[in-house]
Design a protein around this motif. Sequence first.
Motif, PDB file in Angstrom:
ATOM      1  N   LEU A 284       1.161  -1.309   0.005  1.00  0.00           N
ATOM      2  CA  LEU A 284      -0.124  -0.250   0.051  1.00  0.00           C
ATOM      3  C   LEU A 284       0.636   1.292  -0.086  1.00  0.00           C
ATOM      4  O   LEU A 284       0.503   2.084   0.580  1.00  0.00           O
ATOM      5  N   LYS A 285       1.997   1.169  -0.546  1.00  0.00           N
ATOM      6  CA  LYS A 285       3.342   2.237  -0.255  1.00  0.00           C
ATOM      7  C   LYS A 285       2.431   4.405  -1.392  1.00  0.00           C
ATOM      8  O   LYS A 285       3.083   4.473  -0.887  1.00  0.00           O
ATOM      9  N   THR A 286       1.973   3.718  -2.014  1.00  0.00           N
ATOM     10  CA  THR A 286       0.978   4.684  -2.787  1.00  0.00           C
ATOM     11  C   THR A 286      -0.334   5.213  -2.810  1.00  0.00           C
ATOM     12  O   THR A 286      -1.283   5.258  -3.261  1.00  0.00           O
ATOM     13  N   ALA A 287      -0.902   4.173  -1.613  1.00  0.00           N
ATOM     14  CA  ALA A 287      -2.731   4.110  -1.782  1.00  0.00           C
ATOM     15  C   ALA A 287      -2.640   5.533  -1.014  1.00  0.00           C
ATOM     16  O   ALA A 287      -1.833   5.575  -0.450  1.00  0.00           O
ATOM     17  N   CYS A 288      -3.898   5.716  -1.270  1.00  0.00           N
ATOM     18  CA  CYS A 288      -4.662   6.758   0.115  1.00  0.00           C
ATOM     19  C   CYS A 288      -4.662   6.116   1.411  1.00  0.00           C
ATOM     20  O   CYS A 288      -5.466   5.510   1.760  1.00  0.00           O
ATOM     21  N   CYS A 289      -4.472   7.308   1.822  1.00  0.00           N
ATOM     22  CA  CYS A 289      -4.142   6.909   3.441  1.00  0.00           C
ATOM     23  C   CYS A 289      -5.287   7.742   3.888  1.00  0.00           C
ATOM     24  O   CYS A 289      -5.359   7.386   5.613  1.00  0.00           O
ATOM     25  N   GLY A 290      -6.811   8.134   3.355  1.00  0.00           N
ATOM     26  CA  GLY A 290      -7.832   8.937   4.143  1.00  0.00           C
ATOM     27  C   GLY A 290      -7.760   9.966   4.680  1.00  0.00           C
ATOM     28  O   GLY A 290      -8.713  10.621   5.079  1.00  0.00           O
ATOM     29  N   GLY A 291      -6.572  10.576   4.226  1.00  0.00           N
ATOM     30  CA  GLY A 291      -6.520  11.708   4.534  1.00  0.00           C
ATOM     31  C   GLY A 291      -7.342  12.836   4.203  1.00  0.00           C
ATOM     32  O   GLY A 291      -7.931  13.933   5.108  1.00  0.00           O
ATOM     33  N   ALA A 292      -8.170  13.033   2.897  1.00  0.00           N
ATOM     34  CA  ALA A 292      -8.963  13.871   2.353  1.00  0.00           C
ATOM     35  C   ALA A 292     -10.262  13.248   2.733  1.00  0.00           C
ATOM     36  O   ALA A 292     -11.264  14.156   2.741  1.00  0.00           O
TER      37      ALA A 292
ATOM     38  N   ARG B 270     -11.333   3.734   8.938  1.00  0.00           N
ATOM     39  CA  ARG B 270     -10.681   2.668   8.280  1.00  0.00           C
ATOM     40  C   ARG B 270      -9.332   1.879   7.473  1.00  0.00           C
ATOM     41  O   ARG B 270      -9.095   0.740   7.369  1.00  0.00           O
ATOM     42  N   LEU B 271      -9.375   3.335   6.314  1.00  0.00           N
ATOM     43  CA  LEU B 271      -8.255   3.850   6.054  1.00  0.00           C
ATOM     44  C   LEU B 271      -6.658   2.956   6.157  1.00  0.00           C
ATOM     45  O   LEU B 271      -6.621   2.073   6.159  1.00  0.00           O
ATOM     46  N   VAL B 272      -7.075   3.795   7.671  1.00  0.00           N
ATOM     47  CA  VAL B 272      -5.975   4.100   8.192  1.00  0.00           C
ATOM     48  C   VAL B 272      -5.739   2.845   9.120  1.00  0.00           C
ATOM     49  O   VAL B 272      -4.300   2.438   8.461  1.00  0.00           O
TER      50      VAL B 272
END
Lengths: 377, 157
Positions: free
Chosen positions: A274-282, A293-295
Motif C-alpha cells: 500500500l505504499k502509494t495507496a490513499c491514507c484517507g487524509g482527504a 478504516r483506511l488507516v
Amino acid sequence: MVDMVRSLLRNLPIGLLTKMGLATLVAPKTSDWSKSREAIMEYVEEREAANRKALGLGQGREARTNHDRTKKYQEVAYYPGCALEGGGHAYNRSTKALGKKLGLNLKEVENWNCCGAMEVKNIDPKLQTYLSSRVMSIAANKMGLDTVMAPCNGCYHNLKKAEYDLANDPNRRGGQFAFSGKSGHATYQAGQVETIHALDWDRETIGRGPGHERPRQEFAEGVKIANYYGCMYTRPRHIFPEKDQGPGSESTSKPHFMDDLLAAAGADNVEYPLKTACCGGAHALSDSDTSTRLVLNMLQAAEASGAEVIATECPTCHSGPGNAPDAREKTLGRKTNVKIIYFTQLLGMAMGLSPKAVGVQENFSDAMPLIKEKKLA
Amino acid sequence: MSNAAPLSIEDVLLRCGELVGAADFYLLRDPAGRAAELLAMGEAVMVSWLVAKGEEPTQDKTEGFRLLALHRQGARGNPSFNACRETCREIVYHHNLILHDPQAPETAQTVRLGAMVVRHLALFIGGKLEEAGLGEFCCSSRPVRQADTLNPANETA
C-alpha cells in the motif's frame, strides 16, 4: 661476515627508505582536489551521455544532470507549508536539522501563503494555481532562487500542478497574471523555479554535500521498515515530467527514493503493497469513519508485511496512522505496534542527531521505546 | 474472473475480513481460486463505482486484466480516481504472485495481503461513493438518500 654487513649498509637505499618511512607516517594528501573532482565527474557524465546515445538509450536524467543538481540543491527556497507549522512540526524540525547537518542552506520562502491545499483546489482551481504560483514567484523574483523544496506532499503536488497548468493552459496564465498584477508582485513565469520534494533534495545531497555526510550504514540494521509515499507524491503522472525517466529517476508506479535513502542507513525495507495507496487524509473531516478504516488497513498491512516502522514523507500521511491509537485498539481489539516515523527523522538519527533534535517527541505515535530497543539513538 | 458475482462493496469488505483472518490451511486449499477471487472482488468494487456514475462497465481488458480496464474507465475525466491506480495494480500483482507458484510457503500470506489491498480499494471507493452522494456502499441506496435530502422532515436546524 663483517665485510658482508658493511657492504649491505653501504648499498642500502637510505634515501628511498626515508621516503617510504615518511610516507607511512604522513599520509600523502592531494591538495585542492575539489576542482579536479568536479572536472572528472563532468567528464564521466559526458562519457555516460555519449555511451547512452550510442546505445540508443536516450539521455538519462541521472547522467545528464546529477552533478548540476547536487550543486543547485545546496541552497534552496524552503516552503514548509501550513501543515509543517502545525501537526507536522516534527517533519519541519527534522528537515531543517538534517539540512543543517548536511551543510545545506534552506532559505524559507519569505511571507509564504497556503498552497491552496485540497479545499481551494476543489472549489476554484484557478485560485489554487495563483496561490501556489505566488510562492514560486517570491522564491524566484524576490529571493533569486531557482529551486523550491516542499516536504509536504500536498504542497509539492500543488506547486507542480500550478507549474504544469501555467506552462500549458493560457487561461490559467491569464488568471495568474491578473491576480499578481492586483497583488503588486511579479508574475510567476513557468520554468522560473524547479519544485522538488524533500526526498529529491536528500537523495541528491546526502554524501555529496559540503561535508559529504552520510548515514551510518549500520544505523537501522535489522529494523523492518514499510516506506509509505501516499497518493499525491506521484500523481497525476503528467505533472511530474522528471519521473519515470529510467535509471536514477523516481518511479510513479513503484516509488523508491525513500527506500534507497533508508537502505543506505541499513534499514530492512519490506515489500509494502500500500505504499502509494490513499491514507484517507482527504476523508478525515468529511468521512472520518472511512478515513479511520483506511488507516487501520494500512497499519494492518504494514504489520502483515513484517514492518515495525512505517516511514512517511508527508504530514497528512503521518498524522492519520499516528493519530489513531485509540481507534486502532477499539476497532481491532488489540494494540498495533507499528510506529510512524518521518524519513527525515530516521536519516537525521542515522547521521548522529539525537531523537530530540529531530523532534521524535512531537510525533503522534510514541516511537521512543522502539528507538531505544533498536538502539537507534 | 470476468463473470464475478455482483458483490456489493459491503460484501467485498466482509469477505476481505474473512480472508485476512483465515487460517493458512484454508487459504492454501485453492490458491488459484483465491487469486481469482481477489481479482473478482476488485472488479466488483470498480463496477459499483461505474454503475453508480451511470456508466456501462467495460468488458475490455487492459494489459490482460479487466480490473485495469475498469479502473481506466473510472479515471477518465476524474484525475483523483488515479489515487487507486496502484492499488488495482497491486491486486493484479498479488493475483499473479499466487498463480506463479501456488505451492510457495508464503502463498497464504500473499492471499492475506492481497485481501488487505482489495479491502483498501473497497474502502477508498466506498468513501468516494459516499462523498459523491452516490450511495452508501452500494448504488442501490442512492434513491433512498436522495429522498432523504428532499424530504423537509429530515432537515435539521
